[in-house]
Design an enzyme around this catalytic site. Structure first.
Site, short mmCIF file in Angstrom:
data_model
loop_
_atom_site.label_atom_id
_atom_site.label_comp_id
_atom_site.label_asym_id
_atom_site.label_seq_id
_atom_site.Cartn_x
_atom_site.Cartn_y
_atom_site.Cartn_z
N ASP A 138 -7.75 7.39 2.31
CA ASP A 138 -7.35 7.81 0.96
C ASP A 138 -8.58 8.01 0.09
OD1 ASP A 138 -4.74 7.34 1.78
OD2 ASP A 138 -4.75 5.29 1.02
N HIS A 174 1.71 4.29 -2.95
CA HIS A 174 1.62 5.76 -2.82
C HIS A 174 2.94 6.40 -3.24
CE1 HIS A 174 -2.18 6.26 -0.80
NE2 HIS A 174 -1.85 5.58 0.28
N HIS A 211 0.83 -1.20 0.00
CA HIS A 211 0.00 0.00 0.00
C HIS A 211 0.88 1.26 0.00
CE1 HIS A 211 -3.72 2.25 1.15
NE2 HIS A 211 -2.80 3.09 1.62
N GLU A 212 1.79 1.33 0.96
CA GLU A 212 2.62 2.53 1.08
C GLU A 212 3.59 2.66 -0.09
OE1 GLU A 212 1.74 4.76 3.06
OE2 GLU A 212 0.40 3.51 4.25
ZN ZN Z 1 -2.99 5.11 2.02
#
Ligand code: ZN
Length: 474
Positions: A338, A267, A263-264
């Site tokens: 988000d 981003h 996930h990170e």
């Molecule tokens: Zn996020």
């Protein structure tokens, strides 16, 4: 706060020597409204004005009135003005009446659910009556402060009342460095600490936040039994102020950790790939506050965004989920924040900024006042059901387009994504430079103006436009 100070200097002049201005028939301003986010020093500024002008300072807070019995608030307002007038008459000096949180009494009348709030309205009416009742020879100035100028009753802002509006904004980078200098005074700070670097990492922090940051870092250094505060504690304190303390003790299973890492990494990788996005500060999968992990971008002191910048912002927001889907084949609830952020931004693009090609340069949600801290604003909607449907469609088109773009970028850079996520799993935290070195991006520190030219600009097109393109080139 150079601009705010400049404006207030004039008020000080009025208070110090009212005759100078009255000689030519000018009227002393009655009311000054200080607006700005919480913690930016509005109260301190008002006090500084009275100190500098050597006049009396009496104050009350709008929130004091809220729970009062009907009539008490109005009586207190009359009292306060009576005292101030008496004081200026007997002493020959001026006086400042300071009303903090004026929005608590000064909200638009007749706007509450189930009619008005009697007490509040009476207090507001008393305040308006007092301000109108001033003689021209009295050097009493009412200074009020609020972080919600958008909800104030328009009657308050009419000429002769609070007709001077002074914006007390969050400090810019230079301001933050100056404020930090003040707050490290009297603390043992290592010479390796660069206040300029901290100032760059803290866009959006108020003076109160910066004071908090300095204090936290001192406490941390003491807990670590250090002789002085180093950059490590300062960095940790920034994250603490932003997100709350680290929760290393929270047990996370390996699968959860893997989701967070992808996930990170999603981003951060998309942020690095997009041309207009701010530079990457750090990525971590150590939980902090309510977040499972986070990606921190270096914010610029920016107020004016272009459409492409907003689009890229939404794309970065959605990249976490896109990465989960791409790499793990399933999506988690970790992206709820988000998703909310992206949806709000897309909605504002369509309804407030007039950026939808299909609906045109039209405002659908009426919003007034500056947009502080992403608060939900009071909005009035005036459009038909049909338009509402189209608005929803446009918002969805933007979100879909951005999600698609994020996923495509990650797909094209699949290898980088895996290297990134696996390194995160192993090291847990990586700073921006480490990430760039790892993935073969140009590593030199990005200059302030973000002029890195290695990335190609992207063109944003809505679904509609894409369809048109296709029909032209079947
Ligand atoms: Zn996020």
């Amino acid at each position: 706060m150079d601009e705010a100070k400049e404006e207030l200097k004039e008020i000080i002049e009025f208070l110090k020597d009212p005759k100078k201005f009255q000689r030519l028939g000018g009227k002393i301003p009655r009311g000054v409204l200080l607006t700005g986010p919480p913690g930016t020093g509005k109260t301190l500024l008002a006090k500084a004005v009275s100190g500098e002008a050597e006049v009396q300072f009496s104050s009350l807070s709008g929130s004091d009135f809220v729970e009062m019995f009907v009539g008490v608030g109005a009586a207190r307002v009359r009292d306060l003005f009576e005292q101030a007038k008496r004081y200026t008459k007997t002493s020959g000096k001026g006086c400042i009446i300071f009303i903090d949180e004026i929005d608590a009494v000064g909200r638009q009348r007749f706007s509450g659910i189930g009619g008005g709030h009697d007490e509040r309205e009476q207090t507001l009416n008393a305040l308006l009556a007092e301000m109108d009742g001033f003689g021209t020879d009295e050097s009493v100035i009412v200074v009020a402060a609020t972080n919600r100028p958008d909800v104030l009753d328009p009657a308050l802002l009419r000429p002769g009342r609070f007709d001077r509006l002074i914006v007390v904004d969050s400090p810019d980078i230079k301001g933050r460095e100056e404020i930090l200098k003040v707050h490290v005074r009297g603390k043992k700070v290592s010479p390796n600490v660069s206040l300029n670097k901290i100032a760059r990492q803290t866009a959006g922090f108020s003076g109160a936040d910066l004071a908090n940051l300095c204090n936290e870092s001192a406490l941390l250094a003491a807990r670590r039994e250090k002789e002085e505060i180093t950059m490590d504690e300062m960095d940790e304190a920034i994250d603490r102020v932003l997100m709350g303390p680290q929760r290393k003790s929270r047990v996370i299973n390996e699968h959860e950790k893997k989701i967070t890492a992808f996930h990170e990494a999603g981003h951060a990788l998309v942020a690095l790939l997009l041309p207009k996005v701010k530079s990457l500060d750090k990525v971590t999968i150590i939980p902090r506050g309510l977040a499972g992990g986070y990606t921190k971008l270096l914010d610029e002191d920016k107020k004016l965004y272009t459409k492409n910048e907003l689009i890229e912002g939404i794309t970065v927001s959605l990249a976490g989920r896109a990465s989960e889907e791409l790499a793990l084949g399933e999506i988690s609830i970790g992206a709820h924040d988000d998703i909310e952020k992206a949806t709000k931004l897309a909605r504002n693009m369509v309804c407030v900024f007039g950026m939808s090609e299909k609906l045109g340069h039209i405002s659908f949600d009426k919003q007034s006042g500056p947009i502080f801290l992403g608060r939900d604003l009071v909005t009035e909607k005036h459009y038909s059901e049909k338009t509402a449907e189209e608005i929803d469609k446009e918002i969805k088109a933007i979100i879909d387009q951005c999600y698609h773009m994020a996923k495509e970028l990650l797909e094209k850079n699949r290898e980088k994504l895996y290297t990134f996520a696996n390194t995160l799993l192993e090291k847990e935290t990586l700073d921006g430079e480490e990430v760039k070195r790892l993935l073969g991006f140009k590593t030199e520190e990005k200059p302030q103006d973000d002029s890195e030219k290695t990335k190609e600009p992207i063109d944003f097109k809505t679904e509609e436009e894409n369809k048109d393109d296709n029909s032209e080139n079947p």
